[in-house]
Every structure is written in C-alpha cells, then in structure tokens.
Design an enzyme around this catalytic site. Structure first.
Site, PDB file in Angstrom:
ATOM      1  N   ASP A 247      35.173   3.314  53.822  1.00 15.10           N
ATOM      2  CA  ASP A 247      35.150   4.001  52.526  1.00 15.10           C
ATOM      3  C   ASP A 247      36.501   4.647  52.226  1.00 15.10           C
ATOM      4  O   ASP A 247      36.573   5.806  51.819  1.00 15.10           O
ATOM      5  CB  ASP A 247      34.044   5.056  52.509  1.00 15.10           C
ATOM      6  CG  ASP A 247      33.636   5.457  51.090  1.00 15.10           C
ATOM      7  OD1 ASP A 247      33.977   4.720  50.145  1.00 15.10           O
ATOM      8  OD2 ASP A 247      32.983   6.501  50.931  1.00 15.10           O
TER       9      ASP A 247
ATOM     10  N   LYS B 237      30.256  20.929  55.559  1.00 18.02           N
ATOM     11  CA  LYS B 237      29.473  19.949  54.800  1.00 18.02           C
ATOM     12  C   LYS B 237      28.020  20.098  55.223  1.00 18.02           C
ATOM     13  O   LYS B 237      27.706  20.066  56.423  1.00 18.02           O
ATOM     14  CB  LYS B 237      29.974  18.530  55.084  1.00 18.02           C
ATOM     15  CG  LYS B 237      31.381  18.278  54.609  1.00 18.02           C
ATOM     16  CD  LYS B 237      31.870  16.896  55.005  1.00 18.02           C
ATOM     17  CE  LYS B 237      31.196  15.793  54.234  1.00 18.02           C
ATOM     18  NZ  LYS B 237      31.803  14.461  54.517  1.00 18.02           N
TER      19      LYS B 237
ATOM     20  N   PHE C   5      26.177  12.649  49.722  1.00 15.70           N
ATOM     21  CA  PHE C   5      25.255  12.997  50.794  1.00 15.70           C
ATOM     22  C   PHE C   5      25.271  14.471  51.162  1.00 15.70           C
ATOM     23  O   PHE C   5      24.444  14.909  51.961  1.00 15.70           O
ATOM     24  CB  PHE C   5      25.581  12.173  52.054  1.00 15.70           C
ATOM     25  CG  PHE C   5      25.621  10.694  51.813  1.00 15.70           C
ATOM     26  CD1 PHE C   5      24.457   9.963  51.704  1.00 15.70           C
ATOM     27  CD2 PHE C   5      26.828  10.030  51.694  1.00 15.70           C
ATOM     28  CE1 PHE C   5      24.490   8.597  51.483  1.00 15.70           C
ATOM     29  CE2 PHE C   5      26.876   8.661  51.478  1.00 15.70           C
ATOM     30  CZ  PHE C   5      25.691   7.943  51.368  1.00 15.70           C
TER      31      PHE C   5
ATOM     32  N   THR D 171      26.850  18.806  50.241  1.00 14.76           N
ATOM     33  CA  THR D 171      27.644  19.785  49.504  1.00 14.76           C
ATOM     34  C   THR D 171      28.664  20.385  50.467  1.00 14.76           C
ATOM     35  O   THR D 171      28.436  20.410  51.684  1.00 14.76           O
ATOM     36  CB  THR D 171      26.761  20.899  48.927  1.00 14.76           C
ATOM     37  OG1 THR D 171      26.053  21.540  50.005  1.00 14.76           O
ATOM     38  CG2 THR D 171      25.771  20.344  47.927  1.00 14.76           C
TER      39      THR D 171
ATOM     40  N   ILE E 258      32.849  24.338  47.205  1.00 13.38           N
ATOM     41  CA  ILE E 258      34.152  23.801  46.812  1.00 13.38           C
ATOM     42  C   ILE E 258      34.080  22.316  46.470  1.00 13.38           C
ATOM     43  O   ILE E 258      35.088  21.715  46.090  1.00 13.38           O
ATOM     44  CB  ILE E 258      35.212  24.029  47.912  1.00 13.38           C
ATOM     45  CG1 ILE E 258      34.736  23.453  49.251  1.00 13.38           C
ATOM     46  CG2 ILE E 258      35.548  25.501  48.042  1.00 13.38           C
ATOM     47  CD1 ILE E 258      35.759  23.577  50.369  1.00 13.38           C
ATOM     48  N   GLY E 259      32.906  21.719  46.612  1.00 17.43           N
ATOM     49  CA  GLY E 259      32.777  20.318  46.262  1.00 17.43           C
ATOM     50  C   GLY E 259      31.420  19.782  46.672  1.00 17.43           C
ATOM     51  O   GLY E 259      30.631  20.456  47.331  1.00 17.43           O
TER      52      GLY E 259
ATOM     53  N   GLY F  24      29.385  15.702  47.438  1.00 14.41           N
ATOM     54  CA  GLY F  24      29.467  14.251  47.477  1.00 14.41           C
ATOM     55  C   GLY F  24      28.096  13.643  47.344  1.00 14.41           C
ATOM     56  O   GLY F  24      27.130  14.303  46.949  1.00 14.41           O
TER      57      GLY F  24
END
Length: 356
Positions: free
Chosen positions: A133, A38, A14, A16, A9-10, A12
């Site tokens: 962040d 993640k 660092f 998946t 679903i996404g 980043g």
C-alpha cells in the site's frame, strides 16, 4: 505503559489516530514524550495487529521505516479498543506536503523523497515482506524533513498465497489502494515486491503533478479504473516537463510485466535518485532565515577565507571591499576592522526575525 489519549489527528480505513503521551515517570523514560496512537475496535483490529506483527519482524534497524513502541488494549466509552503506539510525524504525510506546496513538488525534492522510499523498500523486501500500500498518504514527513514508510496494515510475507494470508483461494480480494495497484495485482491477484515498485512510480507522478498517475474522472467507478490498469497496454502518462533522468526512472517502474520491472536495489543506482543528485537538504516547511548571532555567523563568509579569494573579489569589483561587505575578510582582519571602525550599525540589515 500508562498513557493519556490526546486530540484526534487523523483517521484511516481501519483506525483513528490520536496524540498519546506517557502518564507516569517510568513510561516517560521508556517512551517518547509524544507519540501517535492508532486505535480500532478489538473486533475489527486485524489490520492493526498485522501492522504490529510486521513492524516487530522488520525490527528497528531501518531509519526509513516508522518506529513502533508497542500496543495495548483499553476500554473507552463502553468499547474495547486495540491501540498501536507509533512515532509521531509532525509534518503529516507526503500527501499533505504536496498539498501545502501548491499541488506539486520541485523535482529535486521528489528525488530526495523517492530515494528514501526506495531505501525503505529495499530493506522491507530484503526481509521478505511486501508493503502492498505504498502511496503519498502512507509516507510520513518528520520535523527535519526526513520521510518514513508507514501503515503496514496490508503488508504480507512475500511468496505467501491467499490461503496462507487469510484469503480464500480463487476469490478476488483487493489489497491496497486501486490508484496505485499494479497490473499483476489486478489481473492475477498477485502481490509481491514488484507491486510496490509500480506504486512508487505512481507516487512519483503524483508528487510531480499533484494529480493521481491515472487520469480518472470523479464519476468513474473503481471497476473501470481496474480495467484500465489490468487490460491493454496503456500506462500512466509521464510528466512532459520532467527531466530525461526522471522520465527514464518512471519507465523502469511503470512496466506492465513485473519480471521486467526494476527492483528497489536497481533503482537506487539510477541517476534520478543517485546520492550526488539528492544532496539538497529538505525541511518540512519554509522557515524564515535566522539572524546572525555574532560577527562570524554568516554562512557565505565561511566559504571564502583565503587571500586568493579576496584578491579575486577585488578584481571583480573594488567596491565590495568596503565596510558594508567586510564579512568577506579572514577572522583576524574582521576583528581588526571591528576594533578600528567601532560598533556596526546593524539597523541597515534586513531579514531579521524576532527572538524570544
């Protein structure tokens, strides 16, 4: 926990992100039926492990922070993976929300989201941590319209220097996304709670305009951006059509000197995010209105129940007191009208939706 990995679903910098579901009865009772996992290679999992540690130390007492349900290691396709299980946000990120709404959000919505973010940051800072962040991509939107702060992979304990957090003293290391970095982070490699507030100001500008706070051309490199942030007196441009309260709020966030920047606790008292101005409920998408399920299932009817209210309406326009608007009556009168006049011809009512 025994679990099954679902679709991606996404992803980043660092890790998946995939769907994850418990695969046995015991796990199903202990964990939500649907989570986000993640995952990264075990050899490059420092960021995910840092996120797990920070979330554990923050605890579960703050509803504005993403929930963590644990971690595990797995061997998939010949690779050892480190997995972190988190709440699943069906509305995606705040960046997705901005894009789906045509590139910008209405101010009342920005006020609500900003207040929630500040409530989360007040808790994070109060616990002695810095997120490092904050940006729309790291604010997740849930099915009920609530938002939560996520992605603590770069977070750190407040006050710790670079050597204590694994960096080398004297070596410049970027922590966070350049577009949201504060001047002190660029100039002095300083990452304390004021840098999160600067990032909030940048995020508010982006929510309102659909564009980054810094007007950077696509061909610009990151070093020219950092020079713009760190050197000189230039500040991100405040949207001209923003309310005066909003403009003043941004001036409290986007202050070059971190010692003069307002804290999350101070900003929560600002009129721009005061609760009285943030009471409009939000949903993750514009859903069709629902049909009434009984003669009294009308929201407007409930607000006018007194004889005085009916008299005022009659004085304004007698034509409203016929059968087509009989829902303005009190419950007793409404029932009498239903009995005296027979069944209602609902076919004249529009805006119906199909119910299955």
């Amino acid at each position: 926990m025994e679990w099954v990995r679902g679709d991606e679903i996404g992803h980043g910098s660092f890790a998946t992100i995939n769907f994850a579901t418990p695969s046995n009865t015991y796990s199903a009772h202990q964990f939500p039926p649907l989570m986000a996992v993640k995952s990264s290679g075990a050899v490059s999992s420092a960021s995910l492990k840092n996120e797990k540690q920070v979330l554990d130390l923050l605890g579960v007492d703050c509803p504005q922070i993403i929930r963590c349900f644990g971690d595990s290691c797995s061997y998939e396709n010949g690779e050892e993976l480190y997995n972190l299980f988190l709440e699943y946000a069906s509305g995606g990120s705040l960046a997705d929300r901005i894009q789906s709404r045509g590139g910008r959000l209405p101010e009342f919505e920005v006020r609500r989201y900003t207040r929630t973010i500040l409530e989360g940051l007040r808790y994070i800072h109060g616990k002695g941590f810095v997120h490092c962040d904050v940006k729309p991509r790291n604010i997740l939107v849930f099915h009920d319209g609530d938002v939560k702060i996520a992605d603590f992979g770069l977070s750190k304990k407040a006050g710790k220097n670079r050597a204590e957090t694994g960096g080398e003293v004297g070596r410049f290391q970027l922590r966070g996304s350049p577009l949201y970095m504060s001047p002190e982070s660029v100039n002095d490699n300083e990452y304390e709670s004021p840098c999160d507030i600067w990032a909030v100001g940048c995020a508010v500008v982006e929510m309102l305009t659909g564009k980054p706070a810094w007007n950077c051309r696509p061909e610009s490199n990151v070093y020219s951006l950092l020079l713009k942030i760190g050197i000189g007196e230039e500040l991100p441009e405040i949207p001209k059509d923003l309310s005066e309260e909003g403009k003043d709020f941004l001036r409290k966030c986007l202050v070059k000197d971190p010692s003069k920047r307002w804290t999350a606790d101070m900003l929560l008292k600002h009129p721009f995010v005061a609760e009285s101005g943030c009471s409009v409920p939000l949903t993750t998408m514009d859903e069709p209105s629902t049909s009434p399920r009984c003669p009294f299932d009308f929201e407007d009817w409930a607000s006018i129940q007194s004889e005085e209210g009916d008299q005022r309406i009659e004085e304004e326009s007698n034509c409203w007191l016929n059968w087509s608007c009989s829902w303005l009556c009190c419950p007793r009168e409404r029932l009498l009208q239903l009995v005296d006049n027979g069944p209602v011809n609902w076919s004249v009512t529009d805006s119906w939706v199909t119910v299955r």
